[in-house]
Design a protein around this motif. Structure first.
Motif, PDB file in Angstrom:
ATOM      1  N   ALA A 182      -4.762   0.152   6.279  1.00 56.31           N
ATOM      2  CA  ALA A 182      -4.504   1.345   7.098  1.00 56.31           C
ATOM      3  C   ALA A 182      -5.754   2.201   7.096  1.00 56.31           C
ATOM      4  O   ALA A 182      -6.699   1.969   6.344  1.00 56.31           O
ATOM      5  CB  ALA A 182      -3.328   2.122   6.523  1.00 56.31           C
ATOM      6  N   LYS A 238      -2.146  -5.432   3.813  1.00 59.82           N
ATOM      7  CA  LYS A 238      -1.987  -4.434   4.875  1.00 59.82           C
ATOM      8  C   LYS A 238      -3.098  -3.395   4.716  1.00 59.82           C
ATOM      9  O   LYS A 238      -3.299  -2.857   3.636  1.00 59.82           O
ATOM     10  CB  LYS A 238      -0.620  -3.762   4.783  1.00 59.82           C
ATOM     11  N   ILE A 288      -2.788   0.554  10.847  1.00 60.24           N
ATOM     12  CA  ILE A 288      -1.854   1.644  10.603  1.00 60.24           C
ATOM     13  C   ILE A 288      -2.648   2.928  10.398  1.00 60.24           C
ATOM     14  O   ILE A 288      -3.503   3.003   9.525  1.00 60.24           O
ATOM     15  CB  ILE A 288      -1.005   1.351   9.348  1.00 60.24           C
ATOM     16  N   LYS A 307       4.601   2.478   2.744  1.00 60.22           N
ATOM     17  CA  LYS A 307       4.423   1.583   3.884  1.00 60.22           C
ATOM     18  C   LYS A 307       3.929   0.196   3.463  1.00 60.22           C
ATOM     19  O   LYS A 307       3.686  -0.652   4.312  1.00 60.22           O
ATOM     20  CB  LYS A 307       3.444   2.198   4.884  1.00 60.22           C
ATOM     21  N   VAL A 333       1.039  -0.553   2.098  1.00 61.44           N
ATOM     22  CA  VAL A 333      -0.382  -0.695   2.432  1.00 61.44           C
ATOM     23  C   VAL A 333      -1.178  -0.938   1.158  1.00 61.44           C
ATOM     24  O   VAL A 333      -0.983  -0.261   0.154  1.00 61.44           O
ATOM     25  CB  VAL A 333      -0.894   0.571   3.162  1.00 61.44           C
TER      26      VAL A 333
END
Length: 168
Positions: free
Chosen positions: A26, A24, A156, A135, A137
Motif C-alpha cells: 500500500a 500486499k 492500496i 487491511k 498490508v
C-alpha cells in the motif's frame, strides 16, 4: 550438473517471485496526512507565535544597534580616540550578542518544532500501522512527492482510511 544448477536457480527465483507477489503493498502520502492533522496546525501556530516573539526581540536589538551606530558615527569626529575605541568595542560586542541571539533563537525554535511534531508523527505512524494490519498490508510506501517512490498507481492508498482512524 549444469542443468541441475540452472533448475535450482530457476526454482528459487520462481518461489521468490511467488512469495513477493503474495505480499500486499500500500502507499500513503505522509506529508498530506500530516498537514491535514488538526494537531499539526496547532503545533505550527505555536511555532509561529514563538518565532514572532524572537523576530520582535531581534528587530529591537538591531534597531538599538543601528541607533547607537548612527549616534557614534555622528560624534566620532568630536570625541577622542579613546572614546571611539571604547565605542567600537561596544558595537562589536553588541553585534556579537545579536548574532548569538539569532543562532540561539533558531536552535531553540528548531528544537521546539521537533518537540511538538514528534508526538504527531508517532500518532500518524501508529494509525498507519493499525490500518495496514487491518487491511492485511505487508509493506506501506510513503508516496509523498520526492520520497523516492517513482510510481504508485493502483495498489492500496491508505490516506482516507488513516484519516478516518484518526477521526478527521
Amino acid at each position: 550438473m549444469k542443468q541441475l544448477k540452472t533448475l535450482v536457480i530457476t526454482a528459487l527465483l520462481f518461489i521468490g517471485t511467488q512469495t513477493f507477489a503474495q505480499q500486499k503493498i500500500a502507499h500513503i502520502d505522509v506529508q498530506a496526512l500530516m498537514t491535514t492533522m488538526p494537531e499539526m496546525k496547532t503545533a505550527q501556530d505555536q511555532v509561529r507565535k514563538i518565532q514572532e516573539t524572537y523576530d520582535k526581540e531581534y528587530k529591537g536589538m538591531v534597531a538599538e544597534y543601528q541607533t547607537k551606530l548612527q549616534k557614534y558615527d555622528q560624534e566620532a569626529a568630536t570625541v577622542g580616540d579613546a572614546v571611539n575605541e571604547t565605542r567600537s568595542k561596544e558595537m562589536q560586542d553588541m553585534g556579537a550578542r545579536i548574532q548569538k541571539y539569532e543562532q540561539d533563537a533558531r536552535k531553540t525554535l528548531g528544537d521546539k518544532e521537533l518537540e511538538l511534531i514528534k508526538p504527531i508523527m508517532e500518532k500518524a505512524q501508529k494509525a498507519i500501522q493499525k490500518v495496514a494490519k487491518a487491511k492485511g498490508v505487508t509493506y506501506v510506501l510513503d508516496a509523498t512527492s520526492g520520497s523516492g517512490v517513482l510510481f504508485a498507481e493502483g495498489g492500496i492508498d491508505l490516506l482516507a482510511d488513516v484519516k478516518k482512524e484518526l477521526g478527521f
